[in-house]
Enzyme design. Sequence first.
Site, short mmCIF file in Angstrom:
data_model
loop_
_atom_site.label_atom_id
_atom_site.label_comp_id
_atom_site.label_asym_id
_atom_site.label_seq_id
_atom_site.Cartn_x
_atom_site.Cartn_y
_atom_site.Cartn_z
N LYS A 98 0.81 -1.21 0.00
CA LYS A 98 0.00 0.00 0.00
C LYS A 98 0.86 1.27 0.00
CE LYS A 98 -0.87 0.18 5.05
NZ LYS A 98 -0.54 1.59 5.36
N ASP A 99 2.16 1.13 0.26
CA ASP A 99 3.07 2.27 0.21
C ASP A 99 3.68 2.48 -1.16
OD1 ASP A 99 2.61 2.57 2.91
OD2 ASP A 99 4.53 1.73 3.55
N ARG A 146 -8.12 8.15 3.40
CA ARG A 146 -9.08 7.07 3.10
C ARG A 146 -9.86 6.70 4.36
NH1 ARG A 146 -9.00 2.00 4.61
NH2 ARG A 146 -6.87 2.23 5.34
N ARG A 147 -9.16 6.47 5.46
CA ARG A 147 -9.84 6.15 6.72
C ARG A 147 -10.69 7.32 7.19
NH1 ARG A 147 -4.24 3.75 8.97
NH2 ARG A 147 -4.46 1.58 8.27
N ARG A 164 1.04 10.67 12.83
CA ARG A 164 2.19 10.22 12.06
C ARG A 164 3.14 9.45 12.95
NH1 ARG A 164 4.33 12.77 7.83
NH2 ARG A 164 5.64 10.91 7.87
N ARG A 170 3.00 5.90 17.35
CA ARG A 170 1.56 6.16 17.34
C ARG A 170 0.89 5.61 18.59
NH1 ARG A 170 -0.29 5.61 10.96
NH2 ARG A 170 1.69 6.29 10.09
N CYS A 257 -0.83 7.00 -3.09
CA CYS A 257 -0.98 6.14 -1.92
C CYS A 257 -1.64 6.87 -0.76
CB CYS A 257 0.39 5.62 -1.47
SG CYS A 257 1.38 4.95 -2.80
#
Length: 334
Positions: A98-99, A146-147, A164, A170, A257
């Site tokens: 996904k990156d 997206r989230r 981030r 996190r 992305c």
Amino acid sequence: MTISQEKPLVTDNIATDQTTLNIATRQSPLALWQAEHIKARLEALYPELTVNLVTMVTKGDKILDTPLAKIGGKGLFVKELEQALFDKRADIAVHSLKDVPMELPEGLMLGAYCQRAAPTDAFVSNQYESLQALPEGAVLGTSSLRRQCQIKAHRPDLQIKTLRGNVGTRLSKLDAGEYDAIILATSGLQRMGLDERIRGELDVEVSLPAVGQGALAIECREGDESVLSLLAPLNDDISRICLIAERALNRHLQGGCQVPIAGFALLDEQTSELWLRGRVGSEDGTTLLKVEQRCQLSGTQSEQERQAEQVGIEVAEALLAQGADQILNHIYNK
């Protein structure tokens, strides 16, 4: 500017030692786990092969005070690794798919799509059991548009705050009380042995996964047949078909992305039916476009891959017909 528009310098060819394989990887704990995982698999397959890790810090690792969407997206996490491939300091690079930008630099390719792990988003909180249990006005942390757009569509009353850093950072911010809850990739937490931090996985109806989420991909130089031969056993045919469809969707939308695009495919191994779902949403969640399509795959592996790519294009076209381009253009202009 996306990575595909930049052309790293390519050094003179250097003969590859067939008994040694060098893996380019970021230095974050999760990236190192991923590289070590591939290293262990290769060493189990080829006992005579010496596999080394070439660690490096990417621009995306250095800039931690700005949302990814404003500094070039997640392609910032792969540029330095790709340069190591061009320079022949590394033979392969291991990425969270996904990156990886939708367009690769000329001369590089994805040599293996590994079996996909959990593709879902994980709800993490020290106080609340679920997304639904969060009180009105609660602060939710995520680095993903997206989230953000999907969660805002589901819970418009929540405050979304940028988050981030690597997984540990996190979680530390959550534990320090900066957030009531955070959303992370389920697969990342599981790979780091942090299953106990997961309160639950978000239903894909609430938060459709990112394109490629949960999958590892291995990048290498085009035409490097010795490396491609070594990587062949790591390919997972089911995951490959699904991921090709998802990436075709994102590529046709000219998405990067770090844009509010979701794409998730499932392939029924018994019936060969491919089911692709795609979404594009506005940052505030007031607009959330949804398209899905099913297709019966047939023929050889390469023919099925072409069919999967076509499904991705058709789902993207349907989203564009609903106005996805207007949403994405607004975000790019910002």
